[in-house]
Design an enzyme around this catalytic site. Structure first.
Site: not given
Length: 389
Positions: A228, A232
Site C-alpha cells: 500500500d 502511494k
C-alpha cells in the site's frame, strides 16, 4: 422579471458500494452537495441501476441493495459508460470506488468519451507506467482532451496531499524530499509498538489488536507487505517526476512493483499457506522486532514504517526507519494518523507537514466528493465561457 434559472446539476455514476462507496452516496445525497449533483447510476460488482432523471428518493444508502436486487441489470461496463456519455445533462462524473484492476484499465476510454473520472482507487495510477501515461494522455491538460481526472483520496484519504504537491510544483517550488507515514494500519501498529516512553508489548500482539479493531485487511500480510505504501509512493513520484529531473517519469515502469519495499512479514513466516496460519504463528517473528525496537530506543529513537522520495539521490523506497524522540514522526502521530513532510526549496530547513486521519470511510469519501466539486466548478466556468478546456 423572470427568476434566474437554477444551475444544472452534474450527473454522477457511482461504481463500488462498499463502506467508502456508501459514504460517498450519503454525502452526494445530502446538503450541500445534493444541490450540485444528481446521482444517476449506482453499481456493485453484480448489478447496476441507471435512471437519467432520478428523483431525490430514487437512490438511498439504506435501500440501494434492495433497489439493485429488484430493478438492477447485470453489470455491463460498455453499456454503463455509453449511457453516461449520452446523458442529457452531461458531461458526467464517473466515480470508481472499487478496488479492482478492471475499471482503471478503462479510464482512458471513459475520459475520451467526455466523462470525468474521480476515484480513490490507486491501481490505475500506481500500476504499469503505460496505463498511467494513457490516463494522462486522455485527460486535461493534454492538448487533445478536456476530460478531468482526480484522485486526491488515493493518497491519504481526505488529506490534501496530492493537491498540495501539485500546488508546490505548479508554482515553481522544487522538491528536495518527501517523507511520510502513509499507511494508517502501519501507523497504528508502530505508534503502539515503539513509543518514546518505551514499552515491551510484542509486535504480534499489536498486530492482532489492530486486526480486531478492523485496522488491517482480513489478511494482515496485505498491510505488512508494504504494498500500500509502495503504491502511494508511485503516485507521488509520477506526479512530481515531470518537473523534477532527478526523478524521471520512467523511473517506475512496473509501478509499485518497481519500488524497493521492506516487508514486515518475517522470513520464517513467508511460507504460511493461509492468513489463519500466519496469525497463529505471528509470535515467531517477535524476536527480530524486539531487537529493532531495543536498538532504536538505546539511540533515543523510535521505529516507524515510512515512504521516502529523495529527489537529490533519485531514490524511492518504502522501509523501516528510526526517528529521534523529538521528531514529529515520533511525537505527533496518534492512532492511525498519516503524516507527510515536504522538504522543498521554499520549505527548508523546516518542512511543510500535513497530518490527520489517513483512513476511514467518511474522510476518504470527503476526498472523493471534494474532487467532484472541483469538476463541478470547472464545468460551471466552462458553461459561462470563462475557460477553454
Amino acid at each position: 422579471m423572470a427568476p434566474a434559472p437554477q444551475p444544472k446539476k452534474t450527473p454522477v455514476a457511482l461504481v463500488g458500494l462498499g463502506g467508502v462507496g456508501v459514504a460517498i452516496m450519503q454525502q452526494l445525497l445530502s446538503p450541500p452537495l445534493a444541490a450540485k449533483f444528481r446521482l444517476v447510476m449506482i453499481a456493485n460488482s453484480k448489478k447496476y441501476l441507471y435512471n437519467s432523471k432520478p428523483s431525490s428518493s430514487d437512490f438511498s444508502p439504506s435501500t440501494f441493495k434492495e433497489q439493485l436486487d429488484s430493478r438492477g441489470q447485470a453489470v455491463d461496463l460498455p453499456a454503463m459508460i455509453g449511457a453516461l456519455a449520452t446523458h442529457p445533462d452531461g458531461p458526467a462524473i464517473f466515480i470508481d470506488s472499487t478496488a479492482t484492476d478492471t475499471i482503471p484499465a478503462l479510464y482512458p476510454t471513459i475520459l475520451q468519451m467526455n466523462i470525468h473520472v474521480v476515484t480513490p482507487n490507486k491501481k490505475g495510477f500506481s500500476g504499469k507506467l503505460s496505463l498511467a501515461q494513457a490516463i494522462n494522455g486522455a485527460s486535461y491538460p493534454s492538448p487533445k482532451q478536456g476530460s478531468l481526472v482526480y484522485g486526491e483520496s488515493t493518497v491519504g484519504a481526505g488529506l490534501p496531499i496530492l493537491s498540495t504537491l501539485k500546488d508546490l510544483l505548479e508554482t515553481g517550488d522544487e522538491i528536495i524530499k518527501i517523507e511520510g507515514v502513509f499507511s494508517g494500519t502501519l501507523s497504528y501498529i508502530f505508534n503502539e509498538f515503539s513509543k518514546v516512553e518505551g514499552g515491551d508489548v510484542k509486535f504480534s500482539e499489536v498486530v492482532k489488536i489492530a486486526k480486531e479493531k478492523g485496522y488491517t485487511e482480513p489478511d494482515p500480510r496485505d498491510d505488512l507487505s508494504g504494498t500500500d505504501v509502495a503504491r502511494k509512493l508511485t503516485i507521488l513520484t509520477r506526479l512530481c517526476s515531470t518537473q523534477t529531473p532527478s526523478l524521471p517519469f520512467s523511473l517506475l515502469p512496473e509501478g509499485y512493483a518497481s519500488v524497493p519495499t521492506s516487508s514486515l512479514v518475517p522470513e520464517v513466516l513467508q511460507g504460511c499457506k493461509s492468513k489463519e496460519e500466519y496469525v497463529e504463528r505471528l509470535a515467531e517473528g517477535d524476536a527480530e522486532m524486539d531487537r529493532l525496537r531495543e536498538e532504536a530506543f538505546k539511540e533515543g529513537k523510535v521505529v516507524r514504517y515510512v515512504g521516502v522520495i529523495d529527489a537529490k539521490s533519485g531514490k524511492v523506497e518504502a522501509k523501516l526507519e528510526k526517528y529521534p524522540f523529538d521528531h514529529p514522526f515520533a511525537t505527533a502521530l496518534k492512532g492511525s494518523d498519516n503524516i507527510v513532510s515536504f522538504h522543498t526549496k521554499r520549505y527548508s530547513p523546516r518542512p511543510l507537514i500535513i497530518q490527520g486521519a489517513g483512513a476511514g470511510a467518511d474522510v476518504t469519501a470527503m476526498g472523493v466528493t471534494s474532487d467532484c466539486l472541483k469538476v463541478h466548478e470547472r464545468l460551471r466556468l466552462k458553461a459561462w465561457g470563462s475557460i477553454g478546456f
